[in-house]
Design an enzyme around this catalytic site. Sequence first.
Site, PDB file in Angstrom:
ATOM      1  N   ARG A 170       0.827  -1.223   0.000  1.00 36.67           N
ATOM      2  CA  ARG A 170       0.000   0.000   0.000  1.00 36.67           C
ATOM      3  C   ARG A 170       0.858   1.267   0.000  1.00 36.67           C
ATOM      4  O   ARG A 170       0.717   2.141  -0.858  1.00 36.67           O
ATOM      5  CB  ARG A 170      -0.925   0.005   1.228  1.00 36.67           C
ATOM      6  CG  ARG A 170      -2.150  -0.854   1.096  1.00 36.67           C
ATOM      7  CD  ARG A 170      -2.917  -0.868   2.410  1.00 36.67           C
ATOM      8  NE  ARG A 170      -2.130  -1.518   3.434  1.00 36.67           N
ATOM      9  CZ  ARG A 170      -2.248  -2.806   3.765  1.00 36.67           C
ATOM     10  NH1 ARG A 170      -3.145  -3.546   3.173  1.00 36.67           N
ATOM     11  NH2 ARG A 170      -1.477  -3.329   4.692  1.00 36.67           N
ATOM     12  N   ILE A 171       1.735   1.367   1.019  1.00 36.53           N
ATOM     13  CA  ILE A 171       2.505   2.614   1.150  1.00 36.53           C
ATOM     14  C   ILE A 171       3.558   2.709   0.046  1.00 36.53           C
ATOM     15  O   ILE A 171       3.758   3.768  -0.549  1.00 36.53           O
ATOM     16  CB  ILE A 171       3.146   2.711   2.556  1.00 36.53           C
ATOM     17  CG1 ILE A 171       2.048   2.716   3.630  1.00 36.53           C
ATOM     18  CG2 ILE A 171       3.992   3.977   2.679  1.00 36.53           C
ATOM     19  CD1 ILE A 171       2.558   2.595   5.070  1.00 36.53           C
ATOM     20  N   ARG A 186      10.102   0.495   9.605  1.00 31.78           N
ATOM     21  CA  ARG A 186      10.405   0.190  11.007  1.00 31.78           C
ATOM     22  C   ARG A 186      11.912   0.341  11.185  1.00 31.78           C
ATOM     23  O   ARG A 186      12.680  -0.078  10.300  1.00 31.78           O
ATOM     24  CB  ARG A 186      10.002  -1.246  11.362  1.00 31.78           C
ATOM     25  CG  ARG A 186       8.525  -1.451  11.551  1.00 31.78           C
ATOM     26  CD  ARG A 186       8.013  -0.843  12.868  1.00 31.78           C
ATOM     27  NE  ARG A 186       6.594  -1.089  13.062  1.00 31.78           N
ATOM     28  CZ  ARG A 186       5.611  -0.302  12.637  1.00 31.78           C
ATOM     29  NH1 ARG A 186       5.887   0.812  11.983  1.00 31.78           N
ATOM     30  NH2 ARG A 186       4.355  -0.601  12.863  1.00 31.78           N
ATOM     31  N   THR A 222      10.637   4.932   6.397  1.00 31.47           N
ATOM     32  CA  THR A 222       9.411   5.218   7.157  1.00 31.47           C
ATOM     33  C   THR A 222       8.740   3.909   7.558  1.00 31.47           C
ATOM     34  O   THR A 222       7.565   3.893   7.897  1.00 31.47           O
ATOM     35  CB  THR A 222       8.407   6.053   6.326  1.00 31.47           C
ATOM     36  OG1 THR A 222       8.116   5.340   5.119  1.00 31.47           O
ATOM     37  CG2 THR A 222       8.939   7.442   6.000  1.00 31.47           C
ATOM     38  N   HIS A 240       8.781   9.099  14.301  1.00 32.00           N
ATOM     39  CA  HIS A 240       7.758   8.072  14.008  1.00 32.00           C
ATOM     40  C   HIS A 240       6.368   8.718  13.947  1.00 32.00           C
ATOM     41  O   HIS A 240       5.396   8.212  14.504  1.00 32.00           O
ATOM     42  CB  HIS A 240       7.778   6.949  15.064  1.00 32.00           C
ATOM     43  CG  HIS A 240       7.198   5.662  14.540  1.00 32.00           C
ATOM     44  ND1 HIS A 240       7.675   4.420  14.872  1.00 32.00           N
ATOM     45  CD2 HIS A 240       6.167   5.423  13.679  1.00 32.00           C
ATOM     46  CE1 HIS A 240       6.968   3.477  14.269  1.00 32.00           C
ATOM     47  NE2 HIS A 240       6.039   4.075  13.534  1.00 32.00           N
ATOM     48  N   GLU A 299      13.464   3.900  19.862  1.00 29.71           N
ATOM     49  CA  GLU A 299      12.626   5.106  19.843  1.00 29.71           C
ATOM     50  C   GLU A 299      12.077   5.390  21.243  1.00 29.71           C
ATOM     51  O   GLU A 299      11.483   4.486  21.840  1.00 29.71           O
ATOM     52  CB  GLU A 299      11.474   4.922  18.858  1.00 29.71           C
ATOM     53  CG  GLU A 299      11.953   4.733  17.410  1.00 29.71           C
ATOM     54  CD  GLU A 299      10.809   4.399  16.439  1.00 29.71           C
ATOM     55  OE1 GLU A 299       9.652   4.275  16.891  1.00 29.71           O
ATOM     56  OE2 GLU A 299      11.100   4.256  15.252  1.00 29.71           O
TER      57      GLU A 299
HETATM   58  P1  NAD Z   1       1.662  -3.694   3.018  1.00 33.42           P
HETATM   59  O1  NAD Z   1       1.479  -5.008   3.669  1.00 33.42           O
HETATM   60  O2  NAD Z   1       0.585  -3.155   2.128  1.00 33.42           O
HETATM   61  O3  NAD Z   1       3.019  -3.708   2.143  1.00 33.42           O
HETATM   62  C1  NAD Z   1       4.204  -4.307   2.572  1.00 33.42           C
HETATM   63  C2  NAD Z   1       4.889  -4.885   1.338  1.00 33.42           C
HETATM   64  O4  NAD Z   1       6.170  -5.375   1.743  1.00 33.42           O
HETATM   65  C3  NAD Z   1       4.116  -6.073   0.728  1.00 33.42           C
HETATM   66  O5  NAD Z   1       3.859  -5.832  -0.640  1.00 33.42           O
HETATM   67  C4  NAD Z   1       5.069  -7.263   0.928  1.00 33.42           C
HETATM   68  O6  NAD Z   1       5.008  -8.178  -0.144  1.00 33.42           O
HETATM   69  C5  NAD Z   1       6.412  -6.554   0.977  1.00 33.42           C
HETATM   70  N1  NAD Z   1       7.451  -7.363   1.596  1.00 33.42           N
HETATM   71  C6  NAD Z   1       7.375  -8.194   2.665  1.00 33.42           C
HETATM   72  N2  NAD Z   1       8.555  -8.781   2.908  1.00 33.42           N
HETATM   73  C7  NAD Z   1       9.413  -8.295   1.971  1.00 33.42           C
HETATM   74  C8  NAD Z   1      10.788  -8.519   1.696  1.00 33.42           C
HETATM   75  N3  NAD Z   1      11.512  -9.376   2.416  1.00 33.42           N
HETATM   76  N4  NAD Z   1      11.345  -7.832   0.664  1.00 33.42           N
HETATM   77  C9  NAD Z   1      10.624  -6.968  -0.075  1.00 33.42           C
HETATM   78  N5  NAD Z   1       9.308  -6.732   0.124  1.00 33.42           N
HETATM   79  C10 NAD Z   1       8.716  -7.384   1.142  1.00 33.42           C
HETATM   80  O7  NAD Z   1       1.984  -2.672   4.196  1.00 33.42           O
HETATM   81  P2  NAD Z   1       1.885  -1.073   4.152  1.00 33.42           P
HETATM   82  O8  NAD Z   1       0.536  -0.633   4.581  1.00 33.42           O
HETATM   83  O9  NAD Z   1       2.423  -0.593   2.851  1.00 33.42           O
HETATM   84  O10 NAD Z   1       2.881  -0.705   5.355  1.00 33.42           O
HETATM   85  C11 NAD Z   1       4.258  -1.026   5.247  1.00 33.42           C
HETATM   86  C12 NAD Z   1       4.936  -0.826   6.586  1.00 33.42           C
HETATM   87  O11 NAD Z   1       4.999   0.576   6.890  1.00 33.42           O
HETATM   88  C13 NAD Z   1       4.198  -1.411   7.802  1.00 33.42           C
HETATM   89  O12 NAD Z   1       4.422  -2.791   7.956  1.00 33.42           O
HETATM   90  C14 NAD Z   1       4.773  -0.620   8.942  1.00 33.42           C
HETATM   91  O13 NAD Z   1       5.934  -1.270   9.433  1.00 33.42           O
HETATM   92  C15 NAD Z   1       5.162   0.715   8.284  1.00 33.42           C
HETATM   93  N6  NAD Z   1       4.330   1.827   8.764  1.00 33.42           N
HETATM   94  C16 NAD Z   1       4.939   2.898   9.321  1.00 33.42           C
HETATM   95  C17 NAD Z   1       4.173   3.968   9.784  1.00 33.42           C
HETATM   96  C18 NAD Z   1       4.831   5.197  10.352  1.00 33.42           C
HETATM   97  O14 NAD Z   1       4.186   5.936  11.094  1.00 33.42           O
HETATM   98  N7  NAD Z   1       6.083   5.466  10.026  1.00 33.42           N
HETATM   99  C19 NAD Z   1       2.777   3.913   9.695  1.00 33.42           C
HETATM  100  C20 NAD Z   1       2.186   2.826   9.079  1.00 33.42           C
HETATM  101  C21 NAD Z   1       2.975   1.773   8.618  1.00 33.42           C
END
Ligand code: NAD
Length: 253
Positions: free
Chosen positions: A98-99, A179, A177, A227, A208
């Site tokens: 998604r992100i 972890r 952004t 964060h 953190e």
């Molecule tokens: P998501 O599940 O939609 O996307 C994560 C992607 O990572 C997936 O497409 C998955 O296939 C891929 N992935 C998993 N393992 C992998 C690897 N070894 N190599 C390459 N790609 C891999 O999640 P999202 O909604 O896009 O969120 C992503 C991350 O952002 C969350 O898990 C969270 O840790 C982080 N996040 C941070 C904040 C913040 O405030 N900074 C807020 C929300 C989420």
Amino acid sequence: MTRRVLESLTQCKVVLRTGVGYDVIDVEAATEQGIAVINIPDLWTREVANQAMSLLLALNRRVVNLHSDIRSSTWTPRPPYDVGSLHGETIGILGLGRIGSAMAQRAKGFELNVIAYDPYISDEVFTDRGVTRVSFDEMMSQSDYISLHTPLTDETRHIINENALRLMKPNAYLINTSRGPVVEEAALIKALQEGWLAGAGLDVLEKEPPASDNPLLSMDNVVLSPHSGHTSVLSLQLRTGRYGEEVAAVLDG
Ligand code: NAD
């Protein structure tokens, strides 16, 4: 939410993760207890992608350095350090979920060439997003910017270690952004101190809040946020209603 905490919750039916990552909940222990674990994954997507883009632009345009200069009475329309441009450079996205996809969309708006590594999604998704699929090593070595968007898992913990950082161009920037522990922070600090990486934009850190003597806090080529990537007036307004709806949906079966 550790096993010990979850096992003490004898009446609990559902745990709502208010962020995205399940890494802070022992899901196996919850499942054994019959507790449902849910999250609201799409709530923060735009905010986090905007934060990643803000960090990229701040590094590229030296916004924080210029701001600090003015505050210390130095007015330099042509500063003594390099100010970048975005003219078709390459951004590598680790994790095209998604992100990561929202980041790809934004990067294209700034005329960047977008490549990504994500072994878990199909070629169709890459084609749909207009993103070129590459291997991890190709992404690390070809990119001028790398933006991290994976969850924290056993596989992604320290995936950006010294070996990976050594693949990057010395004039490249790392944006995180996702972890903190996705990046091996000691290796990142070494890369920045020794000059084989141009800079970093970090919304997340291994610890953190960071220790006050963390070298990242005093580097001119590092832009930090606490964060706060998910935060906006709108996202905080929306979340309360969504929390209630999602919990009610589980309790209603
Ligand atoms: P998501 O599940 O939609 O996307 C994560 C992607 O990572 C997936 O497409 C998955 O296939 C891929 N992935 C998993 N393992 C992998 C690897 N070894 N190599 C390459 N790609 C891999 O999640 P999202 O909604 O896009 O969120 C992503 C991350 O952002 C969350 O898990 C969270 O840790 C982080 N996040 C941070 C904040 C913040 O405030 N900074 C807020 C929300 C989420």
